[in-house]
Design a protein around this motif. Structure first.
Motif, PDB file in Angstrom:
ATOM      1  N   ASP A 174      53.897  33.069  47.163  1.00  0.00           N
ATOM      2  CA  ASP A 174      52.778  32.265  46.667  1.00  0.00           C
ATOM      3  C   ASP A 174      51.536  32.442  47.528  1.00  0.00           C
ATOM      4  OD1 ASP A 174      54.314  31.331  44.610  1.00  0.00           O
ATOM      5  OD2 ASP A 174      54.802  29.406  45.560  1.00  0.00           O
ATOM      6  N   GLU A 175      51.747  32.428  48.859  1.00  0.00           N
ATOM      7  CA  GLU A 175      50.606  32.581  49.778  1.00  0.00           C
ATOM      8  C   GLU A 175      49.944  33.941  49.590  1.00  0.00           C
ATOM      9  OE1 GLU A 175      49.638  32.543  54.595  1.00  0.00           O
ATOM     10  OE2 GLU A 175      51.647  33.082  53.871  1.00  0.00           O
ATOM     11  N   LEU A 176      50.758  34.998  49.508  1.00  0.00           N
ATOM     12  CA  LEU A 176      50.204  36.347  49.393  1.00  0.00           C
ATOM     13  C   LEU A 176      49.584  36.571  48.019  1.00  0.00           C
ATOM     14  CD1 LEU A 176      49.667  39.043  50.648  1.00  0.00           C
ATOM     15  CD2 LEU A 176      52.043  39.711  50.246  1.00  0.00           C
ATOM     16  N   ALA A 177      50.229  36.058  46.961  1.00  0.00           N
ATOM     17  CA  ALA A 177      49.672  36.196  45.611  1.00  0.00           C
ATOM     18  C   ALA A 177      48.324  35.478  45.516  1.00  0.00           C
ATOM     19  CB  ALA A 177      50.639  35.640  44.581  1.00  0.00           C
ATOM     20  N   SER A 178      48.235  34.296  46.131  1.00  0.00           N
ATOM     21  CA  SER A 178      46.975  33.547  46.131  1.00  0.00           C
ATOM     22  C   SER A 178      45.887  34.320  46.859  1.00  0.00           C
ATOM     23  CB  SER A 178      47.192  32.186  46.799  1.00  0.00           C
ATOM     24  OG  SER A 178      45.984  31.486  46.907  1.00  0.00           O
ATOM     25  N   PHE A 179      46.275  34.982  47.963  1.00  0.00           N
ATOM     26  CA  PHE A 179      45.286  35.755  48.712  1.00  0.00           C
ATOM     27  C   PHE A 179      44.815  36.967  47.907  1.00  0.00           C
ATOM     28  CE2 PHE A 179      44.217  39.140  51.768  1.00  0.00           C
ATOM     29  CZ  PHE A 179      43.067  38.560  52.294  1.00  0.00           C
ATOM     30  N   VAL A 180      45.739  37.656  47.224  1.00  0.00           N
ATOM     31  CA  VAL A 180      45.359  38.809  46.391  1.00  0.00           C
ATOM     32  C   VAL A 180      44.422  38.360  45.265  1.00  0.00           C
ATOM     33  CG1 VAL A 180      46.254  40.505  44.739  1.00  0.00           C
ATOM     34  CG2 VAL A 180      47.358  40.239  46.957  1.00  0.00           C
ATOM     35  N   GLU A 181      44.675  37.170  44.713  1.00  0.00           N
ATOM     36  CA  GLU A 181      43.766  36.620  43.698  1.00  0.00           C
ATOM     37  C   GLU A 181      42.369  36.415  44.285  1.00  0.00           C
ATOM     38  OE1 GLU A 181      45.590  33.037  42.353  1.00  0.00           O
ATOM     39  OE2 GLU A 181      47.267  34.073  41.361  1.00  0.00           O
ATOM     40  N   LYS A 182      42.323  35.960  45.544  1.00  0.00           N
ATOM     41  CA  LYS A 182      41.022  35.770  46.195  1.00  0.00           C
ATOM     42  C   LYS A 182      40.313  37.108  46.390  1.00  0.00           C
ATOM     43  CE  LYS A 182      38.803  33.531  50.137  1.00  0.00           C
ATOM     44  NZ  LYS A 182      38.954  32.524  51.213  1.00  0.00           N
ATOM     45  N   LEU A 183      41.070  38.150  46.773  1.00  0.00           N
ATOM     46  CA  LEU A 183      40.475  39.486  46.905  1.00  0.00           C
ATOM     47  C   LEU A 183      39.883  39.946  45.574  1.00  0.00           C
ATOM     48  CD1 LEU A 183      43.121  41.411  49.081  1.00  0.00           C
ATOM     49  CD2 LEU A 183      40.850  40.638  49.800  1.00  0.00           C
ATOM     50  N   ALA A 184      40.633  39.712  44.488  1.00  0.00           N
ATOM     51  CA  ALA A 184      40.154  40.106  43.162  1.00  0.00           C
ATOM     52  C   ALA A 184      38.876  39.356  42.799  1.00  0.00           C
ATOM     53  CB  ALA A 184      41.239  39.855  42.114  1.00  0.00           C
ATOM     54  N   GLN A 185      38.869  38.059  43.100  1.00  0.00           N
ATOM     55  CA  GLN A 185      37.685  37.246  42.787  1.00  0.00           C
ATOM     56  C   GLN A 185      36.477  37.717  43.588  1.00  0.00           C
ATOM     57  OE1 GLN A 185      36.732  34.212  45.072  1.00  0.00           O
ATOM     58  NE2 GLN A 185      34.879  34.100  43.843  1.00  0.00           N
ATOM     59  N   ARG A 186      36.684  38.039  44.885  1.00  0.00           N
ATOM     60  CA  ARG A 186      35.581  38.533  45.731  1.00  0.00           C
ATOM     61  C   ARG A 186      35.093  39.903  45.262  1.00  0.00           C
ATOM     62  NH1 ARG A 186      35.085  35.887  50.858  1.00  0.00           N
ATOM     63  NH2 ARG A 186      35.363  33.675  50.352  1.00  0.00           N
ATOM     64  N   ALA A 187      35.993  40.673  44.671  1.00  0.00           N
ATOM     65  CA  ALA A 187      35.623  42.005  44.175  1.00  0.00           C
ATOM     66  C   ALA A 187      35.111  41.967  42.736  1.00  0.00           C
ATOM     67  CB  ALA A 187      36.814  42.946  44.277  1.00  0.00           C
ATOM     68  N   SER A 188      34.998  40.740  42.178  1.00  0.00           N
ATOM     69  CA  SER A 188      34.561  40.556  40.775  1.00  0.00           C
ATOM     70  C   SER A 188      35.469  41.330  39.821  1.00  0.00           C
ATOM     71  CB  SER A 188      33.102  40.996  40.594  1.00  0.00           C
ATOM     72  OG  SER A 188      32.254  40.224  41.397  1.00  0.00           O
ATOM     73  N   ARG A 189      36.757  41.267  40.099  1.00  0.00           N
ATOM     74  CA  ARG A 189      37.759  41.921  39.266  1.00  0.00           C
ATOM     75  C   ARG A 189      38.783  40.878  38.814  1.00  0.00           C
ATOM     76  NH1 ARG A 189      34.552  45.411  39.197  1.00  0.00           N
ATOM     77  NH2 ARG A 189      34.758  47.616  39.711  1.00  0.00           N
ATOM     78  N   TYR A 190      39.686  41.312  37.937  1.00  0.00           N
ATOM     79  CA  TYR A 190      40.706  40.414  37.392  1.00  0.00           C
ATOM     80  C   TYR A 190      42.076  41.004  37.677  1.00  0.00           C
ATOM     81  CZ  TYR A 190      43.476  37.841  33.939  1.00  0.00           C
ATOM     82  OH  TYR A 190      44.424  37.069  33.330  1.00  0.00           O
ATOM     83  N   ILE A 191      42.994  40.178  38.176  1.00  0.00           N
ATOM     84  CA  ILE A 191      44.366  40.635  38.413  1.00  0.00           C
ATOM     85  C   ILE A 191      45.322  39.558  37.910  1.00  0.00           C
ATOM     86  CG2 ILE A 191      44.583  39.679  40.761  1.00  0.00           C
ATOM     87  CD1 ILE A 191      46.036  42.354  41.489  1.00  0.00           C
ATOM     88  N   SER A 192      46.410  39.995  37.272  1.00  0.00           N
ATOM     89  CA  SER A 192      47.371  39.045  36.697  1.00  0.00           C
ATOM     90  C   SER A 192      48.693  39.775  36.488  1.00  0.00           C
ATOM     91  CB  SER A 192      46.848  38.537  35.348  1.00  0.00           C
ATOM     92  OG  SER A 192      46.833  39.600  34.403  1.00  0.00           O
ATOM     93  N   TYR A 193      49.689  39.065  35.957  1.00  0.00           N
ATOM     94  CA  TYR A 193      50.974  39.695  35.641  1.00  0.00           C
ATOM     95  C   TYR A 193      50.801  40.775  34.580  1.00  0.00           C
ATOM     96  CZ  TYR A 193      53.551  36.351  38.447  1.00  0.00           C
ATOM     97  OH  TYR A 193      54.046  35.631  39.505  1.00  0.00           O
ATOM     98  N   ALA A 194      49.855  40.566  33.662  1.00  0.00           N
ATOM     99  CA  ALA A 194      49.619  41.559  32.607  1.00  0.00           C
ATOM    100  C   ALA A 194      48.835  42.755  33.130  1.00  0.00           C
ATOM    101  CB  ALA A 194      48.859  40.914  31.444  1.00  0.00           C
TER     102      ALA A 194
END
Length: 511
Positions: A174-194
């Motif tokens: 959960d901690e690492l997935a949340s951090f990767v989501e933050k990286l995506a948000q900072r990069a103006s990109r989208y990341i998900s299970y899909a």
């Protein structure tokens, strides 16, 4: 709590002068990353017999940890960094400070100013910065940050000490997935299970690649960050680090001045982009430069420069994609004197070589470890160039990641000139420069086919070309000897040489 406005956070402390370590077992180096709170400590770990990189941050006791958790929980509910109109770091720090103090008063926490300073560092790190890795992002010497999943150390690539294990790790999915989501948000990109793979650029220009699920990587989410160097390595720095010789650098200066076409090749992290940035210092000051990249890595200290970056598609329909091929086709309509392509991988290579053939001087990089591999890569899918198009190339520089004098480092292994490539792909080449790994020395055989081409194209005698070449060698040697490494100063001296070479050399005492 008594309010004091003395939260001095310096994220750009002076860059220390670090020395290479001959005996790693005696390593014990400290330097500041975020003053006065976070430092790097590089030392020899006796238990595991390896050199490691430790991040040192303020230590919180149990009560202070509880206070931090309460404040962070409250701030997550109310904070909105988008409301800060002036998005400077100081204005963001002030906003976090005011919000945190307001929350402390509302909750009724009684904490000392000393505790608040420690807590505030973590608020700054987690809300403005990139959480645990923020100190690493602030380390000038770090090139790459690599996380291979949960319950495993984060590794870094250090400019001097190369691959080092850190004391940083992510302990839950959960901690690492949340951090990767933050990286995506900072990069103006989208990341998900899909859509579980992220490839983007952070606001500071650093390149980030990440995965999101255990379906893709068994240890959970991962990320790799290639740090963006705001100040490019100068020609004199590369000479001083023995990456190449003054003669090699002067050779590139001559080729660039006379609009030759250069391809820089090598493996991953061999220093291709670093060399590309360094030789770009030699582009004449009045020339127009257009650069095309997948992710922003180039940093040219010039005004007449149009940087272009490819844009990935939005959503599943591939809407809004602007690829290298489209950017490169468009670049030739922008009247460039020089075209720089960060890296060629596909069909854009055809446009690049057509542009070279039509008289646009071009510099680019390619993943390949020899000239033969270059020819094979360019001939085969997905590039599929006609071998004869390679005749427009003037020189191929082969960078290598090597071990020299028991240290991991980078060397320009050879410079090869393309004399002729037949329709069946057979190449006749000339190698004026080569590196001898046994002696860690560079050799120049003083026979350049590209200099002969320049002589024929511009009607300049071979004697005059060699005279101009030798003057550049002496200038670069003298600048390196005097330790003139500042990028702006090096660029100014090169520009002054173009305007008045005799006057500049005389002012520096060079005959």
């Amino acid at each position: 709590m008594e309010e004091k406005n003395n939260l001095l956070i310096n994220t750009s402390p002076a860059i220390p002068r670090l020395l290479r370590i001959q005996d790693k077992t005696k390593a014990n180096i400290r330097y500041t990353l975020i003053s006065p709170y976070a430092s790097a400590h590089i030392f020899w770990d006796k238990e595991n017999s390896e050199m490691v990189y430790g991040i040192e941050e303020p230590i919180l006791d149990e009560k202070e940890k509880e206070i931090l958790e309460k404040i962070e929980a409250g701030m997550k509910e109310i904070i909105n960094l988008n409301v800060v109109v002036e998005k400077s770091q100081d204005s963001l720090i002030n906003y976090i400070d005011k919000t945190a103090r307001m929350l402390i008063d509302e909750i009724g926490l009684d904490i000392s100013e000393n505790t608040y300073k420690k807590v505030f560092y973590y608020l700054f790190r987690d809300f403005i910065g990139l959480n645990k890795i923020e100190p690493l992002m602030r380390d000038y010497f770090i090139e790459d940050i690599e996380c291979n999943g949960i319950n495993t150390p984060v590794y870094i690539i250090h400019r001097l000490y190369r691959s080092l294990k850190t004391n940083l790790r992510f302990n839950s999915i959960d901690e690492l997935a949340s951090f990767v989501e933050k990286l995506a948000q900072r990069a103006s990109r989208y990341i998900s299970y899909a859509s579980p793979i992220l490839d983007g650029t952070l606001p500071d220009g650093s390149r980030v690649n990440a995965t999101y699920t255990t379906d893709i990587t068994s240890k959970g989410p991962t990320f790799t960050i290639r740090k963006f160097t705001k100040i490019p390595w100068t020609p004199t720095q590369l000479i001083a680090s023995n990456t190449l010789s003054p003669e090699m650098m002067a050779y590139f200066w001559m080729l660039i001045q006379y609009k030759s076409n250069i391809l820089i090749t090598g493996g991953t992290a061999s220093g291709k982009t670093t060399l590309l940035n360094a030789i770009s210092f030699f582009i004449p000051p009045e020339s127009r430069v257009v650069s095309i990249e997948d992710t922003r890595e180039l940093n040219l200290l010039r005004e007449n420069w149009l940087p272009s970056v490819a844009r990935t598609a939005i959503g599943l329909g591939k809407f809004g994609e602007i690829d290298l091929y489209s950017l490169l086709k468009n670049s030739f309509r922008q009247n460039p004197d020089y075209v720089i392509v960060g890296e060629v991988r596909g069909q854009e290579a055809y446009v690049l070589f057509q542009g070279m053939a039509s008289g646009h001087a071009s510099i680019s990089t390619l993943h390949a470890d020899s000239v033969d591999t270059v020819i094979k890569r360019l001939e085969t899918p997905p590039i599929e160039l006609s071998p004869t198009l390679l005749n427009i190339l003037d020189a191929v520089a082969v960078m290598s990641h090597v071990v020299a004098n028991k240290q991991e480092t980078r060397r320009l292994r050879e410079v090869t000139e393309i004399v002729n490539v037949s329709p069946d792909g057979e190449a006749i080449t000339n190698t004026p420069f080569s590196w001898n790994p046994a002696e860690d020395k560079f050799y120049f055989k003083k026979s350049s086919k590209t200099f002969e081409k320049i002589s024929e194209r511009y009607g300049i005698s071979n004697e005059k070309i060699m005279y101009d070449f030798s003057r550049r060698v002496r200038l670069l040697y003298e600048l390196t000897k005097r330790k003139i490494f500042d990028a702006h100063m090096v660029q100014k001296i090169i520009n002054d040489f173009y305007k008045n070479p005799d006057g500049l050399l005389q002012s520096m005492g060079i005959q």
